[in-house]
Write a protein that holds these residues in place. Structure first.
Motif, PDB file in Angstrom:
ATOM      1  N   PHE A 239       0.822  -1.211   0.000  1.00 24.24           N
ATOM      2  CA  PHE A 239       0.000   0.000   0.000  1.00 24.24           C
ATOM      3  C   PHE A 239       0.857   1.262   0.000  1.00 24.24           C
ATOM      4  CE2 PHE A 239      -2.311   3.329   2.300  1.00 24.24           C
ATOM      5  CZ  PHE A 239      -3.473   3.408   1.540  1.00 24.24           C
ATOM      6  N   PHE A 240       2.046   1.186   0.615  1.00 17.68           N
ATOM      7  CA  PHE A 240       2.883   2.374   0.768  1.00 17.68           C
ATOM      8  C   PHE A 240       4.014   2.462  -0.258  1.00 17.68           C
ATOM      9  CE2 PHE A 240       1.345   1.502   5.158  1.00 17.68           C
ATOM     10  CZ  PHE A 240       0.612   2.659   5.339  1.00 17.68           C
ATOM     11  N   LYS A 241       4.079   1.520  -1.183  1.00 14.08           N
ATOM     12  CA  LYS A 241       5.238   1.469  -2.079  1.00 14.08           C
ATOM     13  C   LYS A 241       5.343   2.673  -3.001  1.00 14.08           C
ATOM     14  CE  LYS A 241       2.957  -1.450  -5.556  1.00 14.08           C
ATOM     15  NZ  LYS A 241       2.986  -2.774  -6.223  1.00 14.08           N
ATOM     16  N   ASP A 242       4.224   3.353  -3.263  1.00 17.52           N
ATOM     17  CA  ASP A 242       4.276   4.554  -4.097  1.00 17.52           C
ATOM     18  C   ASP A 242       4.491   5.822  -3.279  1.00 17.52           C
ATOM     19  OD1 ASP A 242       3.851   3.063  -6.427  1.00 17.52           O
ATOM     20  OD2 ASP A 242       1.671   3.160  -6.178  1.00 17.52           O
ATOM     21  N   ARG A 243       4.516   5.682  -1.962  1.00 24.29           N
ATOM     22  CA  ARG A 243       4.646   6.839  -1.075  1.00 24.29           C
ATOM     23  C   ARG A 243       6.104   7.121  -0.725  1.00 24.29           C
ATOM     24  NH1 ARG A 243       1.623   7.309   4.809  1.00 24.29           N
ATOM     25  NH2 ARG A 243       2.963   8.905   5.707  1.00 24.29           N
ATOM     26  N   LEU A 244       6.930   6.060  -0.699  1.00 25.57           N
ATOM     27  CA  LEU A 244       8.330   6.238  -0.327  1.00 25.57           C
ATOM     28  C   LEU A 244       9.147   5.074  -0.851  1.00 25.57           C
ATOM     29  CD1 LEU A 244       8.890   5.303   3.433  1.00 25.57           C
ATOM     30  CD2 LEU A 244       7.034   4.415   2.030  1.00 25.57           C
ATOM     31  N   ALA A 245      10.464   5.243  -0.869  1.00 25.43           N
ATOM     32  CA  ALA A 245      11.360   4.145  -1.228  1.00 25.43           C
ATOM     33  C   ALA A 245      11.428   3.188  -0.048  1.00 25.43           C
ATOM     34  CB  ALA A 245      12.749   4.686  -1.554  1.00 25.43           C
ATOM     35  N   GLN A 246      10.976   1.970  -0.257  1.00 34.19           N
ATOM     36  CA  GLN A 246      10.898   1.013   0.842  1.00 34.19           C
ATOM     37  C   GLN A 246      12.224   0.274   1.029  1.00 34.19           C
ATOM     38  OE1 GLN A 246       7.326  -1.214  -0.435  1.00 34.19           O
ATOM     39  NE2 GLN A 246       6.260  -0.313   1.310  1.00 34.19           N
ATOM     40  N   PHE A 247      12.572   0.049   2.295  1.00 33.29           N
ATOM     41  CA  PHE A 247      13.776  -0.695   2.652  1.00 33.29           C
ATOM     42  C   PHE A 247      13.381  -1.811   3.609  1.00 33.29           C
ATOM     43  CE2 PHE A 247      15.258   3.482   1.389  1.00 33.29           C
ATOM     44  CZ  PHE A 247      16.331   3.179   0.559  1.00 33.29           C
ATOM     45  N   PRO A 248      13.076  -2.998   3.070  1.00 44.09           N
ATOM     46  CA  PRO A 248      12.635  -4.115   3.923  1.00 44.09           C
ATOM     47  C   PRO A 248      13.613  -4.455   5.034  1.00 44.09           C
ATOM     48  CG  PRO A 248      12.198  -4.601   1.619  1.00 44.09           C
ATOM     49  CD  PRO A 248      13.020  -3.348   1.637  1.00 44.09           C
ATOM     50  N   ALA A 249      14.910  -4.308   4.788  1.00 45.44           N
ATOM     51  CA  ALA A 249      15.892  -4.610   5.832  1.00 45.44           C
ATOM     52  C   ALA A 249      15.724  -3.654   7.012  1.00 45.44           C
ATOM     53  CB  ALA A 249      17.307  -4.532   5.262  1.00 45.44           C
ATOM     54  N   PHE A 250      15.439  -2.396   6.716  1.00 48.52           N
ATOM     55  CA  PHE A 250      15.186  -1.423   7.779  1.00 48.52           C
ATOM     56  C   PHE A 250      13.937  -1.809   8.553  1.00 48.52           C
ATOM     57  CE2 PHE A 250      13.002   2.686   8.851  1.00 48.52           C
ATOM     58  CZ  PHE A 250      13.771   2.978   9.970  1.00 48.52           C
ATOM     59  N   ALA A 251      12.912  -2.250   7.837  1.00 47.63           N
ATOM     60  CA  ALA A 251      11.676  -2.677   8.494  1.00 47.63           C
ATOM     61  C   ALA A 251      11.946  -3.829   9.459  1.00 47.63           C
ATOM     62  CB  ALA A 251      10.649  -3.094   7.448  1.00 47.63           C
ATOM     63  N   GLU A 252      12.797  -4.755   9.039  1.00 46.10           N
ATOM     64  CA  GLU A 252      13.107  -5.889   9.906  1.00 46.10           C
ATOM     65  C   GLU A 252      13.862  -5.436  11.149  1.00 46.10           C
ATOM     66  OE1 GLU A 252      12.957  -9.633  11.360  1.00 46.10           O
ATOM     67  OE2 GLU A 252      11.870  -8.767   9.653  1.00 46.10           O
ATOM     68  N   THR A 253      14.742  -4.465  10.986  1.00 46.39           N
ATOM     69  CA  THR A 253      15.450  -3.908  12.140  1.00 46.39           C
ATOM     70  C   THR A 253      14.470  -3.264  13.111  1.00 46.39           C
ATOM     71  OG1 THR A 253      17.436  -3.493  10.832  1.00 46.39           O
ATOM     72  CG2 THR A 253      17.196  -2.241  12.859  1.00 46.39           C
ATOM     73  N   GLU A 254      13.508  -2.525  12.579  1.00 43.03           N
ATOM     74  CA  GLU A 254      12.499  -1.883  13.415  1.00 43.03           C
ATOM     75  C   GLU A 254      11.595  -2.919  14.087  1.00 43.03           C
ATOM     76  OE1 GLU A 254      13.708   1.055  13.948  1.00 43.03           O
ATOM     77  OE2 GLU A 254      12.010   2.294  13.305  1.00 43.03           O
ATOM     78  N   ARG A 255      11.266  -3.970  13.372  1.00 48.82           N
ATOM     79  CA  ARG A 255      10.441  -5.035  13.958  1.00 48.82           C
ATOM     80  C   ARG A 255      11.151  -5.644  15.175  1.00 48.82           C
ATOM     81  NH1 ARG A 255       6.229  -8.080  12.164  1.00 48.82           N
ATOM     82  NH2 ARG A 255       6.395  -7.273  10.038  1.00 48.82           N
ATOM     83  N   LYS A 256      12.437  -5.887  15.040  1.00 53.71           N
ATOM     84  CA  LYS A 256      13.209  -6.458  16.144  1.00 53.71           C
ATOM     85  C   LYS A 256      13.334  -5.471  17.303  1.00 53.71           C
ATOM     86  CE  LYS A 256      15.923  -9.609  13.267  1.00 53.71           C
ATOM     87  NZ  LYS A 256      17.277  -9.907  12.718  1.00 53.71           N
ATOM     88  N   ALA A 257      13.303  -4.185  16.988  1.00 51.10           N
ATOM     89  CA  ALA A 257      13.449  -3.160  18.020  1.00 51.10           C
ATOM     90  C   ALA A 257      12.168  -2.928  18.814  1.00 51.10           C
ATOM     91  CB  ALA A 257      13.902  -1.843  17.393  1.00 51.10           C
ATOM     92  N   ALA A 258      11.020  -3.271  18.232  1.00 47.46           N
ATOM     93  CA  ALA A 258       9.739  -2.958  18.874  1.00 47.46           C
ATOM     94  C   ALA A 258       9.643  -3.486  20.306  1.00 47.46           C
ATOM     95  CB  ALA A 258       8.589  -3.465  18.017  1.00 47.46           C
ATOM     96  N   PRO A 259      10.028  -4.733  20.587  1.00 47.66           N
ATOM     97  CA  PRO A 259       9.935  -5.205  21.979  1.00 47.66           C
ATOM     98  C   PRO A 259      10.785  -4.389  22.953  1.00 47.66           C
ATOM     99  CG  PRO A 259      10.193  -7.060  20.479  1.00 47.66           C
ATOM    100  CD  PRO A 259      10.446  -5.822  19.674  1.00 47.66           C
ATOM    101  N   THR A 260      11.920  -3.872  22.481  1.00 49.95           N
ATOM    102  CA  THR A 260      12.761  -3.071  23.371  1.00 49.95           C
ATOM    103  C   THR A 260      12.098  -1.739  23.706  1.00 49.95           C
ATOM    104  OG1 THR A 260      14.044  -1.911  21.643  1.00 49.95           O
ATOM    105  CG2 THR A 260      14.784  -4.116  22.282  1.00 49.95           C
ATOM    106  N   LYS A 261      11.289  -1.240  22.788  1.00 48.99           N
ATOM    107  CA  LYS A 261      10.573   0.012  23.052  1.00 48.99           C
ATOM    108  C   LYS A 261       9.515  -0.203  24.134  1.00 48.99           C
ATOM    109  CE  LYS A 261      12.868   1.698  19.541  1.00 48.99           C
ATOM    110  NZ  LYS A 261      14.021   2.594  19.714  1.00 48.99           N
ATOM    111  N   TRP A 262       8.810  -1.323  24.038  1.00 49.34           N
ATOM    112  CA  TRP A 262       7.820  -1.641  25.060  1.00 49.34           C
ATOM    113  C   TRP A 262       8.506  -1.930  26.394  1.00 49.34           C
ATOM    114  CZ3 TRP A 262       3.247  -0.007  24.234  1.00 49.34           C
ATOM    115  CH2 TRP A 262       2.639  -0.078  22.972  1.00 49.34           C
ATOM    116  N   ALA A 263       9.667  -2.550  26.346  1.00 48.75           N
ATOM    117  CA  ALA A 263      10.407  -2.830  27.582  1.00 48.75           C
ATOM    118  C   ALA A 263      10.809  -1.531  28.270  1.00 48.75           C
ATOM    119  CB  ALA A 263      11.634  -3.685  27.274  1.00 48.75           C
ATOM    120  N   TRP A 264      11.191  -0.546  27.492  1.00 49.63           N
ATOM    121  CA  TRP A 264      11.491   0.780  28.049  1.00 49.63           C
ATOM    122  C   TRP A 264      10.271   1.344  28.766  1.00 49.63           C
ATOM    123  CZ3 TRP A 264       8.794   5.007  25.881  1.00 49.63           C
ATOM    124  CH2 TRP A 264       9.076   6.238  26.489  1.00 49.63           C
ATOM    125  N   LEU A 265       9.102   1.255  28.114  1.00 45.76           N
ATOM    126  CA  LEU A 265       7.889   1.784  28.735  1.00 45.76           C
ATOM    127  C   LEU A 265       7.545   0.993  29.991  1.00 45.76           C
ATOM    128  CD1 LEU A 265       5.642   3.857  28.565  1.00 45.76           C
ATOM    129  CD2 LEU A 265       4.333   2.244  27.168  1.00 45.76           C
TER     130      LEU A 265
END
Length: 202
Positions: free
Chosen positions: A117-143
Motif C-alpha cells: 500500500f505504501f510502495k508509491d509513497r516512499l522508497a521502501q527498505f525491507p531490511a530497515f523494516a526488519e530492524t524496526e520489527r526487532k526493536a519494537a519489543p525493546t521500546k515496550w520494555a522501556w515503557l
C-alpha cells in the motif's frame, strides 16, 4: 463540523478522544483502498492526502490527529485530556511525544517499508523494516520500566491523549504481528486498563 476519517491509527486516535469527551460529529469515511484520499475534492481539504481531517462550519480545515484533538479539547474542555495546569500539560505533551517518537514511529516504519500500500509513497527498505520489527519489543520494555512506579496512566493519575496514542500503538503492533511481550507486566496492566474503557471501541 464534519470529520473525514477511515481505517488507520490516526483516525482511531481521534475517535477514541471524541468518545472520551462524549462528542459526536458527522463523519465521512475515506476509503484508501479505493483511492478516495487522492481524489481532487479531498486533496483540496488536505494536500497531503491524509486522514483525519476536521472541517469546521466556517470552512476552516484542521488536519493532523493531535491538532484536531487539541481543537476539540478547547471547545469541549471536560473531561480534560491534555492536562489541567502547567505541569500536567507538560507531562501529557511529553508522554504523547514519547509514545509517538519511540513506539509509534518504530511500528509505523515496519508498515511503511513492507506493505504494498505504501510502495508509491516512499522508497521502501525491507531490511530497515526488519530492524524496526526487532526493536519494537525493546521500546515496550522501556515503557515497562517507566511504568514500574505503579502510576495508572502514562502521564500520572489521569487518563490522557498520551494513553490514547500509546494504546493505539499496541493495536497497530498487533495488526503487524508485533504484540506487546507477555513478560512486560507493567505495560500489560496499563494496556488492559486502557482497553477496558468504553472509548476503546470507538
Amino acid at each position: 463540523m464534519k470529520l473525514y476519517q477511515g481505517i488507520g491509527p490516526n483516525s482511531y486516535r481521534v475517535r477514541i478522544f471524541m468518545a472520551e469527551k462524549g462528542i459526536t460529529l458527522p463523519m465521512v469515511d475515506i476509503d484508501f483502498f479505493k483511492g478516495e484520499h487522492r481524489a481532487p475534492d479531498f486533496l483540496k481539504l488536505n494536500s497531503l492526502g491524509q486522514i483525519p481531517v476536521l472541517a469546521l462550519d466556517d470552512g476552516t480545515i484542521i488536519t493532523e490527529s493531535v491538532a484536531i484533538c487539541r481543537y476539540l479539547e478547547e471547545t469541549h474542555p471536560e473531561p480534560p485530556l491534555f492536562g489541567t495546569d502547567a505541569v500536567s500539560r507538560a507531562k501529557v505533551e511529553m508522554w504523547n511525544r514519547r509514545a509517538e517518537l519511540v513506539i509509534f514511529t518504530t511500528i509505523g516504519n515496519v508498515a511503511l517499508h513492507t506493505e504494498d500500500f505504501f510502495k508509491d509513497r516512499l522508497a521502501q527498505f525491507p531490511a530497515f523494516a526488519e530492524t524496526e520489527r526487532k526493536a519494537a519489543p525493546t521500546k515496550w520494555a522501556w515503557l515497562d520500566r517507566e511504568l514500574a512506579d505503579g502510576r495508572p496512566f502514562l502521564a500520572g493519575e489521569h487518563f490522557s491523549i498520551a494513553d490514547i496514542t500509546a494504546g493505539v500503538c499496541g493495536w497497530l503492533g498487533e495488526a503487524f504481528g508485533m504484540e506487546i511481550p507477555d513478560s512486560l507486566e507493567n505495560v500489560k496492566r496499563w494496556n488492559e486498563r486502557v482497553r477496558s474503557r468504553p472509548s476503546w471501541n470507538a
